[in-house]
Design a protein around this motif. Structure first.
Motif, PDB file in Angstrom:
ATOM      1  N   ALA A  49      86.326 -20.647 -13.759  1.00 55.24           N
ATOM      2  CA  ALA A  49      86.244 -19.374 -13.039  1.00 55.24           C
ATOM      3  C   ALA A  49      84.799 -19.041 -12.690  1.00 55.24           C
ATOM      4  CB  ALA A  49      86.870 -18.258 -13.878  1.00 55.24           C
ATOM      5  N   THR A  50      83.885 -19.337 -13.605  1.00 54.40           N
ATOM      6  CA  THR A  50      82.457 -19.112 -13.348  1.00 54.40           C
ATOM      7  C   THR A  50      81.996 -19.945 -12.156  1.00 54.40           C
ATOM      8  OG1 THR A  50      82.030 -18.611 -15.668  1.00 54.40           O
ATOM      9  CG2 THR A  50      80.131 -19.300 -14.349  1.00 54.40           C
ATOM     10  N   LEU A  51      82.411 -21.186 -12.112  1.00 53.66           N
ATOM     11  CA  LEU A  51      82.044 -22.055 -10.992  1.00 53.66           C
ATOM     12  C   LEU A  51      82.625 -21.542  -9.677  1.00 53.66           C
ATOM     13  CD1 LEU A  51      82.423 -25.596 -12.589  1.00 53.66           C
ATOM     14  CD2 LEU A  51      80.307 -24.322 -12.147  1.00 53.66           C
ATOM     15  N   ARG A  52      83.856 -21.064  -9.697  1.00 53.63           N
ATOM     16  CA  ARG A  52      84.466 -20.508  -8.479  1.00 53.63           C
ATOM     17  C   ARG A  52      83.679 -19.302  -7.990  1.00 53.63           C
ATOM     18  NH1 ARG A  52      89.130 -21.990 -11.159  1.00 53.63           N
ATOM     19  NH2 ARG A  52      89.450 -19.936 -12.070  1.00 53.63           N
ATOM     20  N   ARG A  53      83.285 -18.413  -8.932  1.00 55.85           N
ATOM     21  CA  ARG A  53      82.506 -17.223  -8.548  1.00 55.85           C
ATOM     22  C   ARG A  53      81.176 -17.625  -7.934  1.00 55.85           C
ATOM     23  NH1 ARG A  53      84.472 -15.385 -13.402  1.00 55.85           N
ATOM     24  NH2 ARG A  53      82.537 -15.789 -14.485  1.00 55.85           N
ATOM     25  N   ARG A  54      80.520 -18.601  -8.533  1.00 58.96           N
ATOM     26  CA  ARG A  54      79.225 -19.057  -7.987  1.00 58.96           C
ATOM     27  C   ARG A  54      79.373 -19.624  -6.596  1.00 58.96           C
ATOM     28  NH1 ARG A  54      76.017 -21.023 -13.250  1.00 58.96           N
ATOM     29  NH2 ARG A  54      75.737 -18.925 -14.078  1.00 58.96           N
ATOM     30  N   LEU A  55      80.441 -20.363  -6.378  1.00 58.38           N
ATOM     31  CA  LEU A  55      80.687 -20.912  -5.037  1.00 58.38           C
ATOM     32  C   LEU A  55      80.907 -19.787  -4.040  1.00 58.38           C
ATOM     33  CD1 LEU A  55      82.956 -24.019  -5.645  1.00 58.38           C
ATOM     34  CD2 LEU A  55      80.776 -23.979  -4.435  1.00 58.38           C
ATOM     35  N   GLU A  56      81.668 -18.778  -4.430  1.00 60.07           N
ATOM     36  CA  GLU A  56      81.920 -17.634  -3.549  1.00 60.07           C
ATOM     37  C   GLU A  56      80.629 -16.873  -3.254  1.00 60.07           C
ATOM     38  OE1 GLU A  56      84.927 -15.413  -5.565  1.00 60.07           O
ATOM     39  OE2 GLU A  56      86.477 -16.918  -5.168  1.00 60.07           O
ATOM     40  N   GLU A  57      79.776 -16.733  -4.282  1.00 61.69           N
ATOM     41  CA  GLU A  57      78.511 -16.007  -4.105  1.00 61.69           C
ATOM     42  C   GLU A  57      77.558 -16.740  -3.158  1.00 61.69           C
ATOM     43  OE1 GLU A  57      77.032 -15.715  -8.092  1.00 61.69           O
ATOM     44  OE2 GLU A  57      78.502 -14.196  -8.666  1.00 61.69           O
ATOM     45  N   THR A  58      77.636 -18.052  -3.147  1.00 64.43           N
ATOM     46  CA  THR A  58      76.702 -18.826  -2.314  1.00 64.43           C
ATOM     47  C   THR A  58      77.267 -19.133  -0.935  1.00 64.43           C
ATOM     48  OG1 THR A  58      77.525 -20.917  -3.203  1.00 64.43           O
ATOM     49  CG2 THR A  58      75.622 -19.900  -4.326  1.00 64.43           C
ATOM     50  N   ALA A  59      78.499 -18.706  -0.670  1.00 63.42           N
ATOM     51  CA  ALA A  59      79.109 -18.984   0.639  1.00 63.42           C
ATOM     52  C   ALA A  59      78.587 -18.045   1.710  1.00 63.42           C
ATOM     53  CB  ALA A  59      80.631 -18.883   0.549  1.00 63.42           C
TER      54      ALA A  59
END
Length: 134
Positions: free
Chosen positions: A124-134
């Motif tokens: 979930a942390t990795l998904r959030r980071r991906l969303e933040e950097t999109a």
């Protein structure tokens, strides 16, 4: 009526185990085919499949081959108790040993649940980071 016998390929399909794994379990005396065909093929029954499923379920919990063998012996002995006057005493000892395995299994399941929660949190942390950097 005789119990239906299956060749190793069907057993592998039913259990989700590979042919190699089933043969290995035979080599280490965890599961012995109930019979052999005239051509020498291994033949398994429903009881053999149940036994393989016990082994399959123990494996992810980290039980050793010796522990698996011991547990199977306990369950075999419990299911074959006769009218022996000492059967009740032996049955109580076997049930204690079986309960010890249950407690170990419960503890290992709890450990796996905690590990799964940590892994899901990380994903979930990795998904959030991906969303933040999109």
């Amino acid at each position: 009526m005789t119990e239906r016998q299956m060749q190793i390929g069907e057993v592998a399909e039913r259990t989700g185990l590979s042919l190699r794994t089933i043969r290995h379990y035979e080599e280490v005396d965890l599961v012995i085919p109930s019979a052999r065909s005239k051509g020498g093929f291994r033949l398994y029954t429903g009881a053999d499949i149940e036994r393989l499923m016990v082994v399959r379920r123990m494996k992810p919990l980290g039980f050793t081959l010796e522990e698996m063998r011991d547990l199977l012996e306990i369950t075999d002995r419990l299911s074959s108790r006769g009218a022996d006057p000492n059967a009740a005493e032996e049955s109580a000892r076997l049930r204690e040993r079986l309960d010890a395995y249950r407690k170990v299994a419960d503890a290992r399941c709890e450990t796996l649940r905690a590990q799964l929660m940590a892994a899901e949190d990380f994903a979930a942390t990795l998904r959030r980071r991906l969303e933040e950097t999109a």
